[in-house]
Design a protein around this motif. Structure first.
Motif, PDB file in Angstrom:
ATOM      1  N   ALA A 294       0.236  -4.495   4.656  1.00  0.00           N
ATOM      2  CA  ALA A 294       0.520  -4.788   3.248  1.00  0.00           C
ATOM      3  C   ALA A 294      -0.157  -3.768   2.337  1.00  0.00           C
ATOM      4  O   ALA A 294       0.413  -3.378   1.306  1.00  0.00           O
ATOM      5  CB  ALA A 294       0.054  -6.192   2.897  1.00  0.00           C
ATOM      6  N   LEU A 295      -1.342  -3.319   2.719  1.00  0.00           N
ATOM      7  CA  LEU A 295      -2.038  -2.298   1.932  1.00  0.00           C
ATOM      8  C   LEU A 295      -1.270  -0.974   1.945  1.00  0.00           C
ATOM      9  O   LEU A 295      -1.106  -0.327   0.910  1.00  0.00           O
ATOM     10  CB  LEU A 295      -3.445  -2.104   2.481  1.00  0.00           C
ATOM     11  CG  LEU A 295      -4.382  -1.216   1.698  1.00  0.00           C
ATOM     12  CD1 LEU A 295      -4.704  -1.844   0.352  1.00  0.00           C
ATOM     13  CD2 LEU A 295      -5.645  -0.971   2.492  1.00  0.00           C
ATOM     14  N   GLY A 296      -0.763  -0.587   3.104  1.00  0.00           N
ATOM     15  CA  GLY A 296       0.039   0.626   3.201  1.00  0.00           C
ATOM     16  C   GLY A 296       1.343   0.519   2.434  1.00  0.00           C
ATOM     17  O   GLY A 296       1.775   1.472   1.768  1.00  0.00           O
ATOM     18  N   LEU A 297       1.986  -0.633   2.521  1.00  0.00           N
ATOM     19  CA  LEU A 297       3.237  -0.848   1.788  1.00  0.00           C
ATOM     20  C   LEU A 297       3.003  -0.825   0.287  1.00  0.00           C
ATOM     21  O   LEU A 297       3.789  -0.232  -0.462  1.00  0.00           O
ATOM     22  CB  LEU A 297       3.874  -2.166   2.209  1.00  0.00           C
ATOM     23  CG  LEU A 297       5.194  -2.525   1.535  1.00  0.00           C
ATOM     24  CD1 LEU A 297       6.263  -1.502   1.888  1.00  0.00           C
ATOM     25  CD2 LEU A 297       5.628  -3.914   1.935  1.00  0.00           C
TER      26      LEU A 297
ATOM     27  N   PRO B  52      -4.337 -11.050  11.366  1.00  0.00           N
ATOM     28  CA  PRO B  52      -4.495 -10.954   9.904  1.00  0.00           C
ATOM     29  C   PRO B  52      -4.963  -9.578   9.431  1.00  0.00           C
ATOM     30  O   PRO B  52      -4.527  -9.105   8.373  1.00  0.00           O
ATOM     31  CB  PRO B  52      -5.542 -12.022   9.580  1.00  0.00           C
ATOM     32  CG  PRO B  52      -5.500 -12.956  10.702  1.00  0.00           C
ATOM     33  CD  PRO B  52      -5.125 -12.159  11.900  1.00  0.00           C
ATOM     34  N   VAL B  53      -5.805  -8.924  10.222  1.00  0.00           N
ATOM     35  CA  VAL B  53      -6.244  -7.575   9.844  1.00  0.00           C
ATOM     36  C   VAL B  53      -5.060  -6.617   9.861  1.00  0.00           C
ATOM     37  O   VAL B  53      -4.889  -5.793   8.954  1.00  0.00           O
ATOM     38  CB  VAL B  53      -7.372  -7.097  10.778  1.00  0.00           C
ATOM     39  CG1 VAL B  53      -7.655  -5.621  10.589  1.00  0.00           C
ATOM     40  CG2 VAL B  53      -8.630  -7.913  10.536  1.00  0.00           C
ATOM     41  N   ALA B  54      -4.212  -6.715  10.880  1.00  0.00           N
ATOM     42  CA  ALA B  54      -3.030  -5.851  10.964  1.00  0.00           C
ATOM     43  C   ALA B  54      -2.065  -6.127   9.819  1.00  0.00           C
ATOM     44  O   ALA B  54      -1.489  -5.199   9.237  1.00  0.00           O
ATOM     45  CB  ALA B  54      -2.339  -6.031  12.300  1.00  0.00           C
ATOM     46  N   LEU B  55      -1.873  -7.396   9.492  1.00  0.00           N
ATOM     47  CA  LEU B  55      -0.989  -7.736   8.372  1.00  0.00           C
ATOM     48  C   LEU B  55      -1.556  -7.237   7.052  1.00  0.00           C
ATOM     49  O   LEU B  55      -0.816  -6.744   6.193  1.00  0.00           O
ATOM     50  CB  LEU B  55      -0.755  -9.243   8.321  1.00  0.00           C
ATOM     51  CG  LEU B  55       0.091  -9.825   9.455  1.00  0.00           C
ATOM     52  CD1 LEU B  55       0.122 -11.343   9.369  1.00  0.00           C
ATOM     53  CD2 LEU B  55       1.479  -9.241   9.424  1.00  0.00           C
ATOM     54  N   PHE B  56      -2.865  -7.344   6.875  1.00  0.00           N
ATOM     55  CA  PHE B  56      -3.494  -6.853   5.653  1.00  0.00           C
ATOM     56  C   PHE B  56      -3.356  -5.338   5.525  1.00  0.00           C
ATOM     57  O   PHE B  56      -3.017  -4.831   4.455  1.00  0.00           O
ATOM     58  CB  PHE B  56      -4.971  -7.250   5.620  1.00  0.00           C
ATOM     59  CG  PHE B  56      -5.719  -6.649   4.474  1.00  0.00           C
ATOM     60  CD1 PHE B  56      -5.537  -7.129   3.193  1.00  0.00           C
ATOM     61  CD2 PHE B  56      -6.592  -5.597   4.681  1.00  0.00           C
ATOM     62  CE1 PHE B  56      -6.215  -6.571   2.127  1.00  0.00           C
ATOM     63  CE2 PHE B  56      -7.280  -5.038   3.629  1.00  0.00           C
ATOM     64  CZ  PHE B  56      -7.095  -5.520   2.344  1.00  0.00           C
TER      65      PHE B  56
ATOM     66  N   TRP C 225       3.458   1.915  -4.879  1.00  0.00           N
ATOM     67  CA  TRP C 225       2.788   2.487  -6.044  1.00  0.00           C
ATOM     68  C   TRP C 225       3.169   3.959  -6.207  1.00  0.00           C
ATOM     69  O   TRP C 225       3.424   4.417  -7.323  1.00  0.00           O
ATOM     70  CB  TRP C 225       1.274   2.354  -5.903  1.00  0.00           C
ATOM     71  CG  TRP C 225       0.540   3.103  -6.963  1.00  0.00           C
ATOM     72  CD1 TRP C 225       0.344   2.708  -8.243  1.00  0.00           C
ATOM     73  CD2 TRP C 225      -0.042   4.394  -6.833  1.00  0.00           C
ATOM     74  NE1 TRP C 225      -0.356   3.685  -8.920  1.00  0.00           N
ATOM     75  CE2 TRP C 225      -0.604   4.728  -8.081  1.00  0.00           C
ATOM     76  CE3 TRP C 225      -0.159   5.295  -5.785  1.00  0.00           C
ATOM     77  CZ2 TRP C 225      -1.262   5.927  -8.292  1.00  0.00           C
ATOM     78  CZ3 TRP C 225      -0.818   6.492  -6.005  1.00  0.00           C
ATOM     79  CH2 TRP C 225      -1.357   6.790  -7.253  1.00  0.00           C
ATOM     80  N   ALA C 226       3.233   4.691  -5.104  1.00  0.00           N
ATOM     81  CA  ALA C 226       3.611   6.102  -5.173  1.00  0.00           C
ATOM     82  C   ALA C 226       5.042   6.264  -5.655  1.00  0.00           C
ATOM     83  O   ALA C 226       5.358   7.187  -6.406  1.00  0.00           O
ATOM     84  CB  ALA C 226       3.422   6.768  -3.807  1.00  0.00           C
ATOM     85  N   LEU C 227       5.929   5.373  -5.235  1.00  0.00           N
ATOM     86  CA  LEU C 227       7.313   5.438  -5.706  1.00  0.00           C
ATOM     87  C   LEU C 227       7.397   5.175  -7.205  1.00  0.00           C
ATOM     88  O   LEU C 227       8.103   5.877  -7.935  1.00  0.00           O
ATOM     89  CB  LEU C 227       8.174   4.405  -4.982  1.00  0.00           C
ATOM     90  CG  LEU C 227       8.671   4.771  -3.608  1.00  0.00           C
ATOM     91  CD1 LEU C 227       9.456   3.601  -3.017  1.00  0.00           C
ATOM     92  CD2 LEU C 227       9.547   5.996  -3.654  1.00  0.00           C
ATOM     93  N   ARG C 228       6.683   4.160  -7.675  1.00  0.00           N
ATOM     94  CA  ARG C 228       6.754   3.794  -9.091  1.00  0.00           C
ATOM     95  C   ARG C 228       6.065   4.810  -9.988  1.00  0.00           C
ATOM     96  O   ARG C 228       6.429   4.953 -11.149  1.00  0.00           O
ATOM     97  CB  ARG C 228       6.138   2.425  -9.304  1.00  0.00           C
ATOM     98  CG  ARG C 228       6.985   1.337  -8.725  1.00  0.00           C
ATOM     99  CD  ARG C 228       6.462  -0.028  -9.059  1.00  0.00           C
ATOM    100  NE  ARG C 228       7.301  -1.027  -8.418  1.00  0.00           N
ATOM    101  CZ  ARG C 228       6.836  -2.108  -7.852  1.00  0.00           C
ATOM    102  NH1 ARG C 228       5.551  -2.360  -7.851  1.00  0.00           N
ATOM    103  NH2 ARG C 228       7.662  -2.968  -7.289  1.00  0.00           N
TER     104      ARG C 228
END
Length: 51
Positions: free
Chosen positions: A16-19, A9-13, A24-27
């Motif tokens: 998801a935070l990086g994604l 779960p830490v790796a998935l979190f 956000w940077a793209l938008r």
């Protein structure tokens, strides 16, 4: 085996935070003018040479 219960779960979190940061940077337009920043450093400004 019990550490995987915490690590997955830490790796998935973190993924998801990086994604979400990337999206956000793209938008927000961070990647729209890639050549402008590269060429801006080559242009000499007239006026104040200290900047």
């Amino acid at each position: 085996m019990t550490t995987l219960v915490y690590l997955i779960p830490v790796a998935l979190f973190l993924g998801a935070l990086g994604l979400s940061g990337f999206l956000w940077a793209l938008r927000s337009g961070q990647y729209e003018d890639l050549d402008g920043a590269a060429e801006r450093i080559l242009i000499e400004r007239d006026g104040n040479p200290e900047r």
